[in-house]
Design a protein around this motif. Structure first.
Motif, PDB file in Angstrom:
ATOM      1  N   ARG A  38      11.439  -7.483  -6.716  1.00  0.00           N
ATOM      2  CA  ARG A  38      11.156  -6.678  -5.518  1.00  0.00           C
ATOM      3  C   ARG A  38      12.314  -5.770  -5.143  1.00  0.00           C
ATOM      4  NH1 ARG A  38       8.713 -11.801  -2.031  1.00  0.00           N
ATOM      5  NH2 ARG A  38       6.930 -12.221  -3.422  1.00  0.00           N
ATOM      6  N   GLU A  39      13.531  -6.148  -5.482  1.00  0.00           N
ATOM      7  CA  GLU A  39      14.694  -5.346  -5.107  1.00  0.00           C
ATOM      8  C   GLU A  39      15.064  -4.310  -6.154  1.00  0.00           C
ATOM      9  OE1 GLU A  39      17.759  -8.136  -4.410  1.00  0.00           O
ATOM     10  OE2 GLU A  39      16.894  -8.936  -2.538  1.00  0.00           O
ATOM     11  N   ASN A  40      14.424  -4.334  -7.298  1.00  0.00           N
ATOM     12  CA  ASN A  40      14.745  -3.383  -8.355  1.00  0.00           C
ATOM     13  C   ASN A  40      14.167  -2.012  -8.001  1.00  0.00           C
ATOM     14  OD1 ASN A  40      14.088  -1.958 -11.100  1.00  0.00           O
ATOM     15  ND2 ASN A  40      15.650  -3.483 -11.571  1.00  0.00           N
ATOM     16  N   GLU A  41      15.040  -1.029  -7.796  1.00  0.00           N
ATOM     17  CA  GLU A  41      14.584   0.286  -7.358  1.00  0.00           C
ATOM     18  C   GLU A  41      13.755   0.991  -8.427  1.00  0.00           C
ATOM     19  OE1 GLU A  41      17.966   2.502  -6.201  1.00  0.00           O
ATOM     20  OE2 GLU A  41      18.504   1.168  -4.521  1.00  0.00           O
ATOM     21  N   GLU A  42      14.143   0.853  -9.684  1.00  0.00           N
ATOM     22  CA  GLU A  42      13.402   1.515 -10.753  1.00  0.00           C
ATOM     23  C   GLU A  42      11.979   0.986 -10.841  1.00  0.00           C
ATOM     24  OE1 GLU A  42      12.796   4.176 -13.844  1.00  0.00           O
ATOM     25  OE2 GLU A  42      14.470   3.998 -12.458  1.00  0.00           O
ATOM     26  N   ASN A  43      11.825  -0.320 -10.594  1.00  0.00           N
ATOM     27  CA  ASN A  43      10.499  -0.925 -10.685  1.00  0.00           C
ATOM     28  C   ASN A  43       9.614  -0.542  -9.502  1.00  0.00           C
ATOM     29  OD1 ASN A  43       8.602  -2.867 -11.915  1.00  0.00           O
ATOM     30  ND2 ASN A  43       8.935  -3.974 -10.007  1.00  0.00           N
ATOM     31  N   THR A  44      10.222  -0.453  -8.301  1.00  0.00           N
ATOM     32  CA  THR A  44       9.424  -0.155  -7.107  1.00  0.00           C
ATOM     33  C   THR A  44       8.868   1.263  -7.109  1.00  0.00           C
ATOM     34  OG1 THR A  44      11.494   0.412  -5.956  1.00  0.00           O
ATOM     35  CG2 THR A  44      10.648  -1.837  -5.697  1.00  0.00           C
ATOM     36  N   LYS A  45       9.424   2.145  -7.925  1.00  0.00           N
ATOM     37  CA  LYS A  45       8.895   3.509  -7.988  1.00  0.00           C
ATOM     38  C   LYS A  45       7.508   3.557  -8.608  1.00  0.00           C
ATOM     39  CE  LYS A  45      13.442   5.707  -8.486  1.00  0.00           C
ATOM     40  NZ  LYS A  45      14.289   6.548  -9.393  1.00  0.00           N
ATOM     41  N   TYR A  46       7.194   2.599  -9.469  1.00  0.00           N
ATOM     42  CA  TYR A  46       5.963   2.667 -10.242  1.00  0.00           C
ATOM     43  C   TYR A  46       5.068   1.458  -9.997  1.00  0.00           C
ATOM     44  CZ  TYR A  46       8.921   6.011 -12.673  1.00  0.00           C
ATOM     45  OH  TYR A  46       9.756   7.057 -12.961  1.00  0.00           O
ATOM     46  N   ILE A  47       5.170   0.853  -8.841  1.00  0.00           N
ATOM     47  CA  ILE A  47       4.303  -0.282  -8.545  1.00  0.00           C
ATOM     48  C   ILE A  47       2.871   0.219  -8.392  1.00  0.00           C
ATOM     49  CG2 ILE A  47       3.790  -2.120  -6.906  1.00  0.00           C
ATOM     50  CD1 ILE A  47       6.725  -2.190  -6.179  1.00  0.00           C
ATOM     51  N   PRO A  48       1.908  -0.338  -9.120  1.00  0.00           N
ATOM     52  CA  PRO A  48       0.515   0.098  -8.956  1.00  0.00           C
ATOM     53  C   PRO A  48       0.021  -0.216  -7.551  1.00  0.00           C
ATOM     54  CG  PRO A  48       0.815  -1.169 -10.973  1.00  0.00           C
ATOM     55  CD  PRO A  48       2.063  -1.326 -10.184  1.00  0.00           C
ATOM     56  N   ASP A  49      -0.850   0.624  -7.047  1.00  0.00           N
ATOM     57  CA  ASP A  49      -1.390   0.423  -5.706  1.00  0.00           C
ATOM     58  C   ASP A  49      -2.133  -0.897  -5.597  1.00  0.00           C
ATOM     59  OD1 ASP A  49      -0.337   2.840  -4.974  1.00  0.00           O
ATOM     60  OD2 ASP A  49      -2.193   3.966  -5.331  1.00  0.00           O
ATOM     61  N   ALA A  50      -2.774  -1.342  -6.677  1.00  0.00           N
ATOM     62  CA  ALA A  50      -3.556  -2.579  -6.624  1.00  0.00           C
ATOM     63  C   ALA A  50      -2.679  -3.793  -6.387  1.00  0.00           C
ATOM     64  CB  ALA A  50      -4.354  -2.747  -7.925  1.00  0.00           C
ATOM     65  N   TYR A  51      -1.391  -3.704  -6.712  1.00  0.00           N
ATOM     66  CA  TYR A  51      -0.481  -4.833  -6.536  1.00  0.00           C
ATOM     67  C   TYR A  51      -0.035  -4.996  -5.078  1.00  0.00           C
ATOM     68  CZ  TYR A  51       0.189  -5.912 -11.496  1.00  0.00           C
ATOM     69  OH  TYR A  51       0.005  -6.306 -12.795  1.00  0.00           O
ATOM     70  N   VAL A  52      -0.020  -3.905  -4.311  1.00  0.00           N
ATOM     71  CA  VAL A  52       0.559  -3.945  -2.967  1.00  0.00           C
ATOM     72  C   VAL A  52      -0.440  -3.579  -1.878  1.00  0.00           C
ATOM     73  CG1 VAL A  52       2.901  -3.495  -3.775  1.00  0.00           C
ATOM     74  CG2 VAL A  52       1.390  -1.574  -3.275  1.00  0.00           C
ATOM     75  N   THR A  53      -1.683  -3.290  -2.245  1.00  0.00           N
ATOM     76  CA  THR A  53      -2.704  -2.954  -1.254  1.00  0.00           C
ATOM     77  C   THR A  53      -3.986  -3.713  -1.567  1.00  0.00           C
ATOM     78  OG1 THR A  53      -3.464  -1.040  -2.551  1.00  0.00           O
ATOM     79  CG2 THR A  53      -1.742  -0.651  -0.882  1.00  0.00           C
ATOM     80  N   HIS A  54      -4.953  -3.599  -0.658  1.00  0.00           N
ATOM     81  CA  HIS A  54      -6.264  -4.194  -0.848  1.00  0.00           C
ATOM     82  C   HIS A  54      -7.309  -3.091  -0.927  1.00  0.00           C
ATOM     83  CE1 HIS A  54      -4.305  -7.816   1.101  1.00  0.00           C
ATOM     84  NE2 HIS A  54      -4.843  -8.327   0.011  1.00  0.00           N
ATOM     85  N   SER A  55      -8.196  -3.216  -1.894  1.00  0.00           N
ATOM     86  CA  SER A  55      -9.336  -2.305  -1.949  1.00  0.00           C
ATOM     87  C   SER A  55     -10.380  -2.732  -0.921  1.00  0.00           C
ATOM     88  CB  SER A  55      -9.932  -2.297  -3.360  1.00  0.00           C
ATOM     89  OG  SER A  55     -10.468  -3.577  -3.671  1.00  0.00           O
TER      90      SER A  55
END
Length: 716
Positions: A38-55
């Protein structure tokens, strides 16, 4: 570094893969892994929306789950593991964590092999808090990239692979004893599948090695705790025996549901729905999967599609080159080691070491399986497998037995040694022109050779080792049995097969015996009855007829063949010794008694070296005496040093002379071939010139006489 398992980096995002220290079965590093993710800045740039939101579909599903939770009896609240957090802290329905995936490797469609693969690929860690239901779950894609996970992470991954392969699989939530949760395999047995002898394809991660747990009922009771595993129902794929199976994801072991170590089943789910056990959950052995279950969602259509990235792993990364490349399992009186392809320099795939005691101090046997040799360069630019095509090696140091098995591409099929007593080598009959298929050597006694597709069936050579100080007979009767020892050929018996035409039975030879010491030759003929067997004896000192002279020629040819084959076997043994030196050093003294002793003087070739550590006379001094010697001891040391150096230098000279003679012979043959081709071409050229002139004149005359060309003659 990042491993992208999705089709598009922006769309599906990266999965962070990191090298974590092995804490298998001891402690949990999940909190540190999630925090780093969660703290990795490079990774947080490309987090898919499905991982952090609800459809929209997921929100409706979560509302239904909350309604179900509110109406569920409070006495059974411990079974409501329905909306765990994912790796980014977002609550998702448990069914949506499963992403059915069909791997490209067809071997992993099998239930046992797929379970074994997940258990050996992923390091198993215990839960951080076994008394709480607030357990964060990593997606199967993230677990695959980490190659580390707890029982929940590995169960979701295994269920995704099994459902994708067509199995009726479910994730099970319940309780299990402490030895299951801590991956205690000290009471389990290691079983090596029977070698089929036809291994042309690499089997990843030593799938031939199975770990069985038949003594779990004898384990003492222990504290039960939260655990997760997989249920596979019968009726699909290869499960048609009527039994359902529990699969322990940490070990890959299959337990029948009526004979398992688990203490309680609270709920199960797949990618379509979740069911809670409202019946007797404590009687796992008598669990009824058709009654006493309440679905969470009213129908399977209410379950949204999985939000997990598609599992599209690189086959070489997943199957043949795991993250750290090594695994080790300690079971009852055995240790099992697994290697990824290209990790071990000897091409080792797995090693099973059996011990006599539970403390694993006395080795009974060491069974090693190797990857097949690849053509060219393998994964990562490394040539994998063994160049000699060895596929299995078994060593039993207490019995002094050494066995090797080879693939079809090798000239040798099987090789076995029993200490200093016996050596048996089996050959591939398609690779040898002489038809030799088996050679059994009883050290210092006899050599037996078996043939196919030849008139001769068997050849037995009786030998007698020659003492070092004995007088050597003529060289034609000597055969080498090691690099420094020779033996005298005393007798050669050659046995022949019966003719198909029975009328020629009495005149066909059954056995020819060459008695070199007695200087006689015995010829025995086939017959219908043993009492009618005819035997002729010929003395080499009194041979007058042509048949006797032919027998002497056959004897000389047989001796020459025996010496050539024996030299080939010694060369084979020496090359094997040189190739396995490194492996022997790694195994310590496991097979020290099976290896040949090294030269006393090492590599100095009798040349003095400076320094006490490299004293060239130390191998010849007795009782580690390095002071002044008396006259007799000094003469002995000088004589032994000079004799050994002379023998070694003469041996080296013979090798060089042999290579020089071979090169000269090849040069002579090449010059003869070139000279022959030149003469042939000169002759063809001369014949062509004669024929060319004749053909040209004949064509010219034909043109002059052709009536269609009369206009040419009129113009002239």
């Amino acid at each position: 570094f990042f491993v992208h398992l999705g089709r598009n980096r922006i769309k599906s995002g990266p999965i962070l893969a990191m090298a974590w220290p092995s804490t298998e079965g001891l402690t949990s590093t999940k909190a540190a892994r999630l925090r780093s993710l969660r703290e990795n800045e490079e990774n947080t740039k490309y987090i898919p929306d499905a991982y952090v939101t609800h459809s929209e579909c997921e929100r409706k599903c979560n509302d239904l789950v909350e309604l179900f939770r509110a109406d569920f009896p409070k006495s059974l609240k411990d079974r409501l593991f329905l909306l765990p957090e994912n790796e980014y802290g977002i609550k998702k329905f448990v069914c949506t964590y499963i992403q059915p995936t069909l791997l490209p490797n067809t071997e992993l469609y099998d239930l046992r092999k797929c379970a074994t693969f997940v258990a050996r690929y992923c390091q198993h860690e215990p839960l951080e808090n076994e008394s709480s239901l607030e357990i964060p779950i990593a997606s199967p894609a993230q677990t695959l990239a980490w190659a580390v996970g707890d029982c929940f992470d590995c169960s979701f991954l295994l269920a995704s692979l099994l459902i994708g392969a067509g199995h009726d699989a479910f994730v099970v939530f319940g309780n299990a004893p402490e030895w299951i949760r801590r991956k205690d395999q000290s009471h389990m047995q290691c079983i090596l599948s029977q070698w089929s002898g036809d291994k042309g394809v690499s089997i990843p991660w030593g799938m031939e090695v199975n770990v069985e747990d038949k003594l779990h009922a004898q384990k003492p009771p222990s504290n039960d705790g939260t655990h997760c595993w997989v249920l596979v129902k019968t009726g699909k794929r290869d499960l048609n025996d009527g039994d359902h199976y529990f699969v322990e994801t940490s070990t890959g072991i299959l337990y029948p549901t009526n004979d398992s170590p688990y203490s309680q089943v609270l709920s199960i789910w797949n990618d379509r729905n979740c069911w809670l056990n409202v019946g007797d959950s404590s009687s796992v052995d008598r669990l009824d999967f058709s009654n006493g279950w309440v679905p969470v969602l009213p129908d399977a259509h209410s379950t949204p599609y999985s939000w997990v990235n598609p599992l599209e792993p690189n086959e070489m990364l997943l199957i043949r080159y795991p993250p750290d490349g090594k695994r080790a399992i300690n079971v009852n009186k055995a240790k099992v080691e697994f290697y990824g392809e290209g990790i071990d320099p000897q091409g080792l795939s797995c090693r099973v070491t059996q011990y006599e005691d539970a403390a694993r101090t006395i080795i009974l046997s060491c069974n090693e399986i190797f990857f097949p040799a690849t053509k060219g360069v393998g994964f990562g630019g490394v040539r994998t497998g063994r160049r000699d095509h060895m596929i299995q090696r078994i060593r039993r140091p207490l019995e002094n037995i050494y066995c090797e098995y080879f693939a079809r591409e090798s000239d040798v099929c099987e090789r076995e040694e029993v200490g200093e007593k016996l050596r048996c080598i089996k050959f591939n009959e398609k690779t040898r022109a002489d038809g030799l298929v088996e050679r059994v050597e009883t050290f210092g006694s006899s050599i037996t050779e078996h043939f196919v597709n030849r008139d001769i069936l068997r050849r037995i050579i009786c030998i007698s080792p020659l003492p070092k100080d004995a007088k050597k007979p003529k060289s034609s009767d000597l055969v080498p049995i090691s690099d420094k020892q020779v033996a005298v050929i005393e007798r050669i018996d050659e046995y022949f097969k019966e003719p198909e035409d029975k009328t020629k039975l009495d005149s066909s030879i059954a056995c020819r015996s060459y008695l070199l010491k007695e200087r006689i030759i015995k010829v025995t003929y086939h017959c219908e009855h043993e009492v009618l067997r005819r035997e002729d004896v010929y003395s080499k000192d009194n041979v007058t007829n042509d048949f006797g002279k032919e027998l002497i020629k056959l004897q000389n040819a047989s001796i020459s063949t025996v010496k050539k084959t024996q030299a080939e076997m010694i060369l084979l043994t020496e090359s094997k010794y040189a190739q396995e030196t490194k492996m022997t050093e790694n195994l310590g003294t496991l097979h020290a008694s099976e290896r040949k002793p090294t030269s006393r003087s090492g590599k100095n070739d009798g040349v003095p070296r400076n320094g006490a550590d490299n004293d060239y006379l130390s191998p010849y001094l007795q009782d580690e005496t390095h002071g002044h010697l008396n006259k007799e001891e000094a003469m002995r040391v000088k004589r032994e040093c000079l004799e050994e150096t002379r023998d070694r230098l003469m041996e080296r000279a013979k090798v060089i002379q042999s290579k020089l003679s071979r090169e000269r012979e090849e040069k002579h043959n090449a010059e003869a071939n070139v000279s022959f081709r030149i003469k042939l071409l000169e002759k063809r050229l001369a014949e062509h010139e004669k024929k060319a002139i004749t053909k040209y004149k004949e064509l010219e005359q034909k043109l002059n006489e052709d009536v269609r060309l009369t206009s040419l003659r009129e113009s002239e």
